[in-house]
Every structure is written in structure tokens, then in C-alpha cells.
Design an enzyme around this catalytic site. Structure first.
Site, PDB file in Angstrom:
ATOM      1  CD  GLU A 175      -3.056  -0.876   2.265  1.00 51.02           C
ATOM      2  OE1 GLU A 175      -2.969   0.082   3.059  1.00 51.02           O
ATOM      3  OE2 GLU A 175      -3.973  -1.705   2.307  1.00 51.02           O
TER       4      GLU A 175
ATOM      5  CG  HIS B 146      -4.495   3.833   2.494  1.00 51.82           C
ATOM      6  ND1 HIS B 146      -5.539   4.571   2.980  1.00 51.82           N
ATOM      7  CD2 HIS B 146      -4.876   2.538   2.595  1.00 51.82           C
ATOM      8  CE1 HIS B 146      -6.508   3.757   3.353  1.00 51.82           C
ATOM      9  NE2 HIS B 146      -6.145   2.510   3.137  1.00 51.82           N
TER      10      HIS B 146
ATOM     11  CG  HIS C  30      -7.225  -0.454  -0.308  1.00 54.43           C
ATOM     12  ND1 HIS C  30      -8.548  -0.456   0.060  1.00 54.43           N
ATOM     13  CD2 HIS C  30      -6.532  -0.080   0.790  1.00 54.43           C
ATOM     14  CE1 HIS C  30      -8.644  -0.099   1.330  1.00 54.43           C
ATOM     15  NE2 HIS C  30      -7.439   0.150   1.797  1.00 54.43           N
TER      16      HIS C  30
ATOM     17  CG  ASP D 182      -8.360   1.501   5.640  1.00 51.60           C
ATOM     18  OD1 ASP D 182      -7.196   1.487   6.072  1.00 51.60           O
ATOM     19  OD2 ASP D 182      -8.664   1.214   4.470  1.00 51.60           O
TER      20      ASP D 182
HETATM   21 ZN   LIG Z   1      -6.924   0.728   3.602  1.00 47.24          ZN
END
Ligand SMILES: [Zn+2]
Length: 134
Positions: free
Chosen positions: A24, A82, A84, A94
């Protein structure tokens, strides 16, 4: 809530996500925020301390430095980005961290389909934020 981003900011984030995939990628968003709108002025790309494909962590000193930089330039710390290697929706982890970050915006990019989505916690409910690219 509307999140305004410049095209070059998005390009930078996509490049970083591609570079570190499937780990990530992460970044901090500085800009101006009011009640209904957040305008990104600066994107600070940072390494993912965890080098994980399922979670990210930004070094606490880098967060502190970004907040200091924002204050010096009369900007606000408005969000966290961020990527994924999965769909652009907040993961269980999250959601847990969103609660710690108050009204910070969460911008997530899926490195599978390049979809970008933003979220914000509003009275402990996750709401999708519309993104305007300019
Ligand atoms: Zn995430």
C-alpha cells in the site's frame, strides 16, 4: 463534503501506487479545509512503514513534520491517502483508524482498477466524499 484535487496530484499518487504495488502506498494531503470543501494544495508522499499489502503506517515524525510545514504555510492537514491492491473502500482496519483521525479525509486508490474514492467519518458514520478533479 467535496474534495478538490489537481490532476498532477492524482498523477503523483497513481505513480506512487504503481511503484510500490502490491504494498500500500501512502501520502498526506495538505491544503485548505472548510465545513463543505477541502482543497488539496500539497501532496506529501511517504513510505509505508509496514510495507504491507493490507495496512499502512506513516512514521509519526513525518506526520509531525507535515503538520509543522502546513502550519508554516497557513495550510491545514486535511487528509490521508493510501492505495489498496483491492477495491477503493475502507477496510476494517481503516475504519478503526478513521475513528482516531477525527474529521480527516481518507483518500483511497485501488491499484487494481485505478478507482479513486474519498471518505470521511461523520458522527461515527462513514460517508463518501465527492472528488472534483481540476
Ligand atoms: Zn486501507
Amino acid at each position: 463534503m467535496i474534495l478538490r484535487l489537481k490532476r498532477h496530484h492524482i498523477e503523483l499518487l497513481k505513480q506512487e501506487a504503481k511503484k510500490v504495488h502490491p504494498v500500500e502506498a501512502c501520502a498526506m494531503l495538505l491544503g485548505k479545509a472548510s465545513k463543505n470543501e477541502a482543497v488539496v494544495r500539497k501532496v506529501k508522499v511517504t513510505p509505508n512503514k509496514l510495507k504491507s499489502t493490507e495496512r499502512f503506517e506513516i512514521d509519526a515524525e513525518m506526520v509531525a513534520a507535515a503538520i509543522t510545514e502546513a502550519e508554516k504555510e497557513c495550510l491545514d492537514f486535511i487528509g490521508l491517502f493510501h492505495s489498496h491492491p483491492a477495491p477503493a473502500v475502507p477496510s476494517t482496519i481503516d475504519l478503526k483508524y478513521m475513528k482516531l483521525w477525527g474529521d480527516t479525509l481518507w483518500l483511497i486508490l485501488s491499484s487494481i482498477d485505478d478507482k479513486l474514492a474519498a471518505y470521511q467519518l461523520n458522527n461515527s458514520t462513514v460517508e463518501e466524499v465527492s472528488i472534483k478533479m481540476e
